[in-house]
Design a protein around this motif. Structure first.
Motif, PDB file in Angstrom:
ATOM      1  N   VAL A   1      -1.831 -42.895  29.387  1.00  0.00           N
ATOM      2  CA  VAL A   1      -1.951 -44.320  29.665  1.00  0.00           C
ATOM      3  C   VAL A   1      -2.789 -44.490  30.928  1.00  0.00           C
ATOM      4  N   VAL A   2      -3.881 -45.205  30.796  1.00  0.00           N
ATOM      5  CA  VAL A   2      -4.772 -45.482  31.915  1.00  0.00           C
ATOM      6  C   VAL A   2      -4.435 -46.865  32.468  1.00  0.00           C
ATOM      7  N   PHE A   3      -4.297 -46.963  33.789  1.00  0.00           N
ATOM      8  CA  PHE A   3      -4.032 -48.244  34.441  1.00  0.00           C
ATOM      9  C   PHE A   3      -5.371 -48.953  34.665  1.00  0.00           C
ATOM     10  N   ASP A   4      -5.521 -50.098  34.035  1.00  0.00           N
ATOM     11  CA  ASP A   4      -6.776 -50.841  34.102  1.00  0.00           C
ATOM     12  C   ASP A   4      -6.775 -51.752  35.326  1.00  0.00           C
ATOM     13  N   ASP A   5      -7.843 -51.670  36.120  1.00  0.00           N
ATOM     14  CA  ASP A   5      -7.981 -52.575  37.256  1.00  0.00           C
ATOM     15  C   ASP A   5      -8.762 -53.832  36.896  1.00  0.00           C
ATOM     16  N   GLY A   6      -9.056 -54.005  35.609  1.00  0.00           N
ATOM     17  CA  GLY A   6      -9.801 -55.163  35.139  1.00  0.00           C
ATOM     18  C   GLY A   6     -11.138 -54.808  34.533  1.00  0.00           C
ATOM     19  N   ASP A   7     -11.651 -53.613  34.817  1.00  0.00           N
ATOM     20  CA  ASP A   7     -12.963 -53.218  34.303  1.00  0.00           C
ATOM     21  C   ASP A   7     -12.947 -52.987  32.794  1.00  0.00           C
ATOM     22  N   ILE A   8     -11.889 -52.417  32.283  1.00  0.00           N
ATOM     23  CA  ILE A   8     -11.843 -52.102  30.850  1.00  0.00           C
ATOM     24  C   ILE A   8     -11.851 -53.386  30.029  1.00  0.00           C
ATOM     25  N   GLU A   9     -11.034 -54.331  30.416  1.00  0.00           N
ATOM     26  CA  GLU A   9     -10.954 -55.585  29.672  1.00  0.00           C
ATOM     27  C   GLU A   9     -12.250 -56.385  29.782  1.00  0.00           C
ATOM     28  N   GLU A  10     -12.902 -56.341  30.938  1.00  0.00           N
ATOM     29  CA  GLU A  10     -14.058 -57.201  31.167  1.00  0.00           C
ATOM     30  C   GLU A  10     -15.379 -56.551  30.762  1.00  0.00           C
ATOM     31  N   ASP A  11     -15.514 -55.236  30.968  1.00  0.00           N
ATOM     32  CA  ASP A  11     -16.830 -54.611  30.862  1.00  0.00           C
ATOM     33  C   ASP A  11     -16.982 -53.635  29.699  1.00  0.00           C
ATOM     34  N   LEU A  12     -15.908 -53.227  29.054  1.00  0.00           N
ATOM     35  CA  LEU A  12     -16.008 -52.174  28.042  1.00  0.00           C
ATOM     36  C   LEU A  12     -15.742 -52.689  26.633  1.00  0.00           C
ATOM     37  N   ALA A  13     -16.064 -53.938  26.358  1.00  0.00           N
ATOM     38  CA  ALA A  13     -15.839 -54.470  25.008  1.00  0.00           C
ATOM     39  C   ALA A  13     -16.736 -53.772  23.991  1.00  0.00           C
ATOM     40  N   LYS A  14     -17.995 -53.556  24.341  1.00  0.00           N
ATOM     41  CA  LYS A  14     -18.919 -52.897  23.418  1.00  0.00           C
ATOM     42  C   LYS A  14     -18.505 -51.445  23.177  1.00  0.00           C
ATOM     43  N   GLU A  15     -18.119 -50.739  24.230  1.00  0.00           N
ATOM     44  CA  GLU A  15     -17.694 -49.349  24.080  1.00  0.00           C
ATOM     45  C   GLU A  15     -16.395 -49.250  23.290  1.00  0.00           C
ATOM     46  N   LYS A  16     -15.517 -50.214  23.482  1.00  0.00           N
ATOM     47  CA  LYS A  16     -14.264 -50.221  22.726  1.00  0.00           C
ATOM     48  C   LYS A  16     -14.523 -50.396  21.235  1.00  0.00           C
ATOM     49  N   GLU A  17     -15.402 -51.308  20.902  1.00  0.00           N
ATOM     50  CA  GLU A  17     -15.737 -51.527  19.493  1.00  0.00           C
ATOM     51  C   GLU A  17     -16.346 -50.278  18.875  1.00  0.00           C
ATOM     52  N   ALA A  18     -17.266 -49.635  19.600  1.00  0.00           N
ATOM     53  CA  ALA A  18     -17.911 -48.438  19.069  1.00  0.00           C
ATOM     54  C   ALA A  18     -16.921 -47.292  18.919  1.00  0.00           C
ATOM     55  N   TYR A  19     -16.052 -47.111  19.898  1.00  0.00           N
ATOM     56  CA  TYR A  19     -15.087 -46.008  19.829  1.00  0.00           C
ATOM     57  C   TYR A  19     -14.116 -46.193  18.671  1.00  0.00           C
ATOM     58  N   CYS A  20     -13.574 -47.376  18.552  1.00  0.00           N
ATOM     59  CA  CYS A  20     -12.609 -47.626  17.474  1.00  0.00           C
ATOM     60  C   CYS A  20     -13.276 -47.517  16.102  1.00  0.00           C
ATOM     61  N   ALA A  21     -14.531 -47.928  15.992  1.00  0.00           N
ATOM     62  CA  ALA A  21     -15.231 -47.784  14.718  1.00  0.00           C
ATOM     63  C   ALA A  21     -15.437 -46.318  14.369  1.00  0.00           C
ATOM     64  N   LEU A  22     -15.752 -45.496  15.354  1.00  0.00           N
ATOM     65  CA  LEU A  22     -15.912 -44.069  15.104  1.00  0.00           C
ATOM     66  C   LEU A  22     -14.585 -43.410  14.739  1.00  0.00           C
ATOM     67  N   GLU A  23     -13.502 -43.877  15.330  1.00  0.00           N
ATOM     68  CA  GLU A  23     -12.190 -43.320  15.009  1.00  0.00           C
ATOM     69  C   GLU A  23     -11.814 -43.582  13.552  1.00  0.00           C
ATOM     70  N   GLN A  24     -12.181 -44.728  13.017  1.00  0.00           N
ATOM     71  CA  GLN A  24     -11.811 -45.098  11.656  1.00  0.00           C
ATOM     72  C   GLN A  24     -12.861 -44.696  10.620  1.00  0.00           C
ATOM     73  N   MET A  25     -13.962 -44.142  11.070  1.00  0.00           N
ATOM     74  CA  MET A  25     -15.067 -43.854  10.167  1.00  0.00           C
ATOM     75  C   MET A  25     -14.883 -42.498   9.493  1.00  0.00           C
ATOM     76  N   PRO A  26     -15.096 -42.408   8.175  1.00  0.00           N
ATOM     77  CA  PRO A  26     -15.067 -41.101   7.516  1.00  0.00           C
ATOM     78  C   PRO A  26     -16.220 -40.247   8.004  1.00  0.00           C
ATOM     79  N   GLU A  27     -15.976 -38.958   8.131  1.00  0.00           N
ATOM     80  CA  GLU A  27     -16.966 -38.071   8.696  1.00  0.00           C
ATOM     81  C   GLU A  27     -17.851 -37.476   7.614  1.00  0.00           C
ATOM     82  N   VAL A  28     -19.142 -37.431   7.875  1.00  0.00           N
ATOM     83  CA  VAL A  28     -20.115 -36.781   7.007  1.00  0.00           C
ATOM     84  C   VAL A  28     -20.972 -35.911   7.897  1.00  0.00           C
ATOM     85  N   GLY A  29     -21.104 -34.631   7.564  1.00  0.00           N
ATOM     86  CA  GLY A  29     -21.872 -33.722   8.379  1.00  0.00           C
ATOM     87  C   GLY A  29     -23.334 -34.107   8.433  1.00  0.00           C
ATOM     88  N   GLU A  30     -23.992 -33.737   9.522  1.00  0.00           N
ATOM     89  CA  GLU A  30     -25.413 -34.036   9.652  1.00  0.00           C
ATOM     90  C   GLU A  30     -26.227 -33.294   8.605  1.00  0.00           C
TER      91      GLU A  30
END
Length: 901
Positions: A186-215
Motif C-alpha cells: 500500500v502506497v501512501f499518496d500525497d496527492g500526486d497519484i490522484e492528480e497526475d497519474l491518470a494516464k499512467e493508471k489507465e495504461a497500467y490497468c489496461a495492460l493488466e487486463q489485456m491478453p498476452e500475445v508474444g512479439e
C-alpha cells in the motif's frame, strides 16, 4: 495499491482495532536521512501512545533492504511460522518493486508448502506500507492488487484472469470499504497519484487486463488461420465447424499443459518494461470469433434464399493475424505511456515527515513535539537539494526578491501550512503581546533565547540565509553560507574583500562580527535585518533575508528549550546531517571520515567486493543513525551521561548540542574543498555537464560519504552556476554537475550527479507570465478600440454620402471594399496575436514540467555500454560507486548521455 490522501488514517485506525497481544510488532524500515529519521520519530510516538509494539531497522541501500526482507519481513509470513503483520517503509523502496526486492513474490520465500497468500510464498498476511518522497513511483507498487494477483496465479485459471478481487479496491485505489490484513503493498499518496497519474493508471490497468500475445508468434499457425479464414466459399458449413472445433481442442490442450507465470513489469528507476511477457494467454477470443464465423456461414449456406433478391452482405470477421496486430498495437501504445513516465527522471515530492505529520493531525494527535519533527524534516529536505527536479541546486533563490526555499510553490504551500500550525499550537502569551508588537515594529529580531525558563514553544523568525548563526560568529556564519559565498565569490581575495565592505557599510566592525553572535551588541542585532535589506541588494544578494512587505511569508522556525538552548529548524537539520554523515562513533572528541578498510578482492569483477568492507560500513552507518535518532529524543536531561561516549550525553538536547562542532567542521571542510576546486579551475566543462574530482587535500576522506559529497556538490553547483549566470546574463543554477570523491582505501570513486533544472513553476515566474499576458491583452484592446473608431468614422462618411453625394453608389462600393479590407486586416491581426499567444501558451506548456535529474538512467546506460565496474546501491539513483581504473571511460561515455530532461 495506493491510499488516497483523504483516507490517510484508514489503515492506522484499522491497525488500532485489530491489534492484540499476540500480534507481531510493527516493523519500520527507515532510510538514513534527516527526513525519514524525523518521520520515524513521529510514527514511533504515535505507536507508543497506542501501546503498539514496534521495531526500527535502519536501511542503508538496496542490498540492506533485500537483507532485511530475508531476515525480518519474510519470517513474518504465516507460511513460515509467523502471524503476519505490518511493515512500514519510510523513505525506502518507492522506486523499485518491493514484492520482488523483499522476496514476497510467489517464489521469493523459502520452503513451506501450501503457497498462496498464506502459504510458504506470497505475502502471507504481511502488509507493506510505503511512504516515500522519491519519484517516479514503481507502478507495480501503486496500481497492482498483489494479493488478488497471487491468488489468481496459484488458482491456475484457464482464462488467465484473476480469481476474485480484493473488496474495497478499484484499479489499485483503496476505498473506505477496504479491510486490511490479507497482505499486499500500500502506497501512501500525497496527492500526486490522484492528480497526475491518470494516464499512467489507465495504461497500467489496461495492460493488466489485456491478453498476452508474444512479439514473435508462430507464423505458420497465423498463416494457417489466414488460409482458413480466406478459403474458398464453396466449402460447406460442416467443414468450417469442424475446423473451429479442432482449433478449440488445440487451445484446450495448450492450456492444460500448464499456465505460465504472470507477467510483471519491473522498474528500477526507469528500467525498460519487458517485451517478452509471460502471463497466461487468453485463447477464447480467437476460437469464439472463428466459431461465430462458422455459424454465420452455416446459417447462410443452409438457407437457399430467394433468387429474386440478393442476400444482404455479411461483414467478414477479422482474421487471427489482424486481431493479433491490433492487440500488439494497443499494448505498445500503453507500454509507451509507462516508458515515458519512467523516463522522466528522478524528482522529489512532499517530504515523508510532512506526510506522517498529516497522519498524526488526521488522528488528532498533533502537538509541538511532532510539529517540530515535521519542520526539521522539511528543512533537511531543502538542505540536501531535493526538489521537483531531483537533487539539484535550488534555483528559486536566484529570483529577485524570492525567499521561497524548498521546491517552489509546493514547498511554500507546505511551509505556510506549518506556519499556521505553529500559530495554532503556540499562541502568544498575553504578557508578551506588547513585546512582540515592539519587535515586529522594529523589523523583526532573530531570537536567540526563550521568553521564560519554561518556554518550549515554536516561534516564527526572519531567518537569514546564514549557517548556524546562533552557534557561530556573524562573520563565520556568513562566510560558510552557500548562498552568500557563491554570490560574493568567497573563493577569491576580491570576494572576501566584498564581504568586508558589506559588513563595513552595515556598520559592523570585524572585531564585533568575529565574536559569538549571542554576545554581539544588542543594537546591532536589532538592526541587522534592516541593514541587510538595505545593503545586500547592492551585492546581488536579493532574498538574503525575508522582505518586510510580505508579512511573515518566508520566515523560518525557531524552538526554545527554556534557558538551555534556542535552535532553528535549519540548525537542527544541519547538525543531524553531520551526525549521519561524518560523526565518529568510537571517539567523539575528534572527527574522522568514513572508515575505508582495504578491499581484499583483487579480481576483475563487475561490482566491488561487498563482503567485510560493506559490513563495516553498514555497521558504522547504523550506529550513526541511532546516534541521530537519540539526539531527537524529546525527553532527556543533561545529567544523563554515557560512559561509552567519554562523558558525552547519550540522548536528547544535550547530545544534539554536543555535535555542533561536528557540523561546523563539516562545513569548514566544504568551504575549503569547494574553494580549492573553483579557485584552481578544477571544474571542467564536458559536453553535457560540468565535472570535478576530489582526489587530494586534507578533507578528501570526508567526501567518500554520499551525503557529505552531495553537500559539497551543491556548494560547487551554486558557485559555478552564479559565475556562469553573471557571464551569460542567464539565470544561475541551470547546468548539470558531476562530482567524484576518491576513496583510496577501497579503490573506488563515489560519484554524484546533480541535475541542472530548478524547481519550476515558481510564483515569481507565474507572476511574470501573468504580467506579460495582461500587457498583451491591453495592447489588443487598444488596437481593437482604434479600429472600431476608424470603422465608425467610415460609417458616418458613408451615411453623409448617401444623403447628398451624387456618386453614392461608387462611394458605397469603395466603402464596402475598404471596410472588408479593414475587417480582413483586423482578422489577420487578431489571428496573429492569437497565434503569438498560443505560441506563448504552448511554449509555457512545454516548459511547464521541471527539468528532472536523469543521471540514474544515464548511469545504467553507460554501465550496459562500457562494462564499467559500477555499484548502484544507494536509494539516490544519482549516486554510484565506480572503480578507480574505470572512471575516465565512465565519464567519457556519460558525457554523451542526456543527464537532464
Amino acid at each position: 495499491m495506493y491510499l488516497p490522501r483523504n483516507l490517510i488514517s484508514h489503515l492506522y485506525t484499522s491497525l488500532l482495532r485489530t491489534h492484540h497481544a499476540l500480534a507481531a510488532p510493527v516493523l519500520i524500515l527507515v532510510a538514513l536521512d534527516t527526513d525519514a529519521l524525523c518521520a520515524a520519530r513521529i510514527l514511533t510516538a504515535l505507536l507508543k501512545r497506542d501501546y503498539i509494539p514496534h521495531k526500527l531497522q535502519p536501511i542503508a541501500g538496496y542490498a540492506d533492504l533485500a537483507r532485511a526482507g530475508a531476515e525480518l519481513v519474510r519470517p513474518m509470513r504465516t507460511g513460515e511460522g509467523g502471524v503476519g503483520g505490518v511493515c512500514v517503509c519510510l523513505g525506502v523502496g518507492g522506486l523499485v518493486d518491493l514484492e520482488e526486492v523483499l522476496g514476497l513474490d510467489g517464489g521469493g520465500g523459502g520452503g513451506g508448502g501450501g503457497g498462496g497468500a498464506g502459504g510458504g510464498g506470497g505475502f502471507g498476511d504481511v502488509e507493506v506500507w510505503v511512504v516515500d518522497s522519491r519519484r517516479p513511483w514503481n507502478l507495480d507498487n501503486v496500481f497492482r492488487d498483489h494479493v488478488a494477483a497471487q491468488e489468481g496465479e496459484l488458482a491456475g485459471s484457464a482464462e488467465g484472469v484473476l480469481v476474485g478481487r480484493t473488496v474495497g479496491v478499484e484499479q489499485g485505489r483503496i476505498k473506505e470499504g477496504y479491510k486490511p490484513g490479507r497482505g499486499g503493498i500500500v502506497v501512501f499518496d500525497d496527492g500526486d497519484i490522484e492528480e497526475d497519474l491518470a494516464k499512467e493508471k489507465e495504461a497500467y490497468c489496461a495492460l493488466e487486463q489485456m491478453p498476452e500475445v508474444g512479439e514473435e508468434g508462430d507464423d505458420s499457425d497465423v498463416a494457417e488461420t489466414d488460409a482458413e479464414d480466406g478459403g474458398s466459399q464453396d466449402e460447406g458449413s460442416q467443414t468450417r465447424k469442424r475446423k473451429s472445433w479442432d482449433r478449440e481442442d488445440e487451445d484446450t490442450d495448450e492450456e492444460d499443459d500448464g499456465t505460465r507465470a504472470r507477467r510483471r513489469r519491473r522498474s528500477n528507476s526507469g528500467s525498460s518494461i519487458d517485451t517478452a511477457p509471460e502471463r497466461p494467454q487468453r485463447r477464447g477470443l480467437v476460437s469464439l470469433q472463428t466459431e461465430n464465423a462458422g455459424s454465420s456461414d452455416e446459417s447462410r449456406a443452409g438457407t437457399p434464399g430467394s433468387h429474386s433478391s440478393s442476400p444482404p452482405p455479411v461483414e467478414r470477421q477479422p482474421s487471427a493475424r489482424t486481431l493479433r496486430r491490433r492487440l500488439l498495437r494497443l499494448r505498445r501504445k500503453h507500454e509507451s505511456v509507462l516508458h515515458a513516465y519512467y523516463a522522466l527522471g528522478t524528482s522529489y515530492s512532499e517530504p515523508v515527515s510532512s506526510l506522517v505529520y498529516s497522519l498524526a493531525s488526521e488522528l488528532g494527535r498533533e502537538d509541538n513535539d511532532l510539529l517540530w519533527l515535521a519542520i526539521v524534516g522539511v528543512s533537511g529536505t531543502e538542505l540536501y537539494g531535493r526538489t521537483l527536479s531531483g537533487i539539484t541546486a535550488n534555483s528559486s533563490s536566484t529570483i529577485e526578491g524570492s525567499f521561497m526555499g524548498w521546491n517552489g510553490d509546493r514547498g511554500e504551500l507546505i511551509r505556510s501550512i506549518l506556519r499556521d500550525e505553529v500559530r495554532r499550537l503556540n499562541p502568544t502569551p498575553l504578557t508578551d503581546v506588547a513585546r512582540e508588537r515592539e519587535l515586529a515594529s522594529t523589523g523583526g529580531v532573530i531570537p536567540t533565547h526563550a521568553r521564560s525558563p519554561t518556554d518550549n514553544s515554536i516561534r516564527l523568525s526572519p531567518e537569514p540565509r546564514f549557517l548556524l548563526i546562533r552557534h557561530w560568529s556573524l562573520y563565520d556564519s556568513m562566510l560558510h553560507s552557500p548562498y552568500l559565498s557563491a554570490r560574493l565569490h568567497i573563493w577569491s581575495d576580491a570576494g572576501q574583500r566584498r564581504l568586508h565592505k558589506l559588513l563595513a557599510k552595515m556598520g559592523v566592525s570585524l572585531a564585533q562580527c568575529r565574536q559569538s553572535y549571542t554576545h554581539m551588541d544588542m543594537e546591532l542585532k536589532r538592526g541587522l535585518r534592516e541593514r541587510l535589506l538595505r545593503y545586500a541588494p547592492r551585492y546581488g544578494l536579493d532574498g538574503l533575508v525575508p522582505p518586510t512587505d510580505a508579512g511573515k511569508e518566508g520566515w523560518g522556525f525557531v524552538r526554545s528549550w527554556g534557558w538551555k538552548a534556542c535552535l532553528s529548524a535549519t540548525d537542527v537539520a544541519v547538525i543531524l546531517g553531520a551526525i549521519l554523515e561524518i560523526s565518529q562513533i568510537s571517539n567523539s572528541s575528534h572527527l574522522l571520515g568514513l572508515p575505508t578498510p582495504s578491499s581484499s578482492s583483487t579480481q576483475d569483477s563487475t561490482v566491488p567486493d561487498p563482503t567485510a568492507d560493506d559490513a563495516a560500513r553498514a555497521d558504522t552507518a547504523t550506529a550513526r543513525f541511532w546516534l541521530a535518532y537519540d539526539a531527537l529524543s524529546p525527553h532527556a536531561s543533561s545529567s544523563t551521561l554515557s560512559s561509552s561516549h567519554h562523558g558525552i550525553p547519550n540522548s536528547g538536547l544535550p547530545l544534539l548540542l554536543s555535535h555542533i562542532p561536528t557540523a561546523q567542521a563539516l562545513h569548514r571542510a566544504i568551504l575549503r574543498t569547494g574553494t580549492a576546486l573553483v579557485a584552481k579551475k578544477q571544474i571542467r566543462h564536458l559536453r553535457a555537464f560540468r565535472m570535478g574530482v576530489v582526489r587530494e587535500g586534507p578533507d578528501v576522506a570526508l567526501f567518500t560519504q554520499p551525503g557529505a559529497l552531495v553537500k559539497l556538490a551543491l556548494w560547487v553547483a551554486e558557485a559555478v552556476g552564479v559565475v556562469g549566470g553573471e557571464r551569460s546574463g542567464k539565470r544561475a543554477g541551470r547546468e548539470a554537475l558531476v562530482l567524484a570523491g576518491l576513496d583510496e582505501g577501497r579503490g573506488v570513486y563515489v560519484v554524484v550527479g546533480l541535475g541542472g533544472g530548478g524547481a519550476g513553476g515558481g510564483r515569481e515566474e507565474r507572476g511574470e507570465k501573468a504580467k506579460r499576458r495582461e500587457e498583451r491583452e491591453e495592447r489588443r484592446e487598444k488596437r481593437r478600440k482604434e479600429k472600431e473608431g476608424r470603422r465608425e468614422e467610415r460609417r458616418e462618411e458613408r451615411r453623409r454620402r448617401k444623403s447628398g453625394d451624387v456618386d453614392g453608389v461608387e462611394g458605397d462600393e469603395e466603402d464596402i471594399e475598404t471596410e472588408s479590407e479593414a475587417g480582413s486586416s483586423e482578422a489577420l491581426s487578431k489571428s496573429g496575436s492569437s497565434d503569438s499567444e498560443s505560441d506563448d501558451e504552448s511554449k509555457s506548456r512545454s516548459q511547464k514540467g521541471p527539468i528532472r535529474n536523469r543521471f540514474g538512467h544515464a548511469f545504467q546506460s553507460v554501465v550496459a555500454e562500457t562494462g564499467s565496474r559500477v555499484r548502484i546501491d544507494s536509494f539516490e539513483h544519482c549516486v554510484v560507486e565506480v572503480r578507480k581504473e574505470d572512471l575516465s571511460g565512465f565519464l567519457e561515455a556519460l558525457s554523451m548521455k542526456a543527464v537532464v530532461g
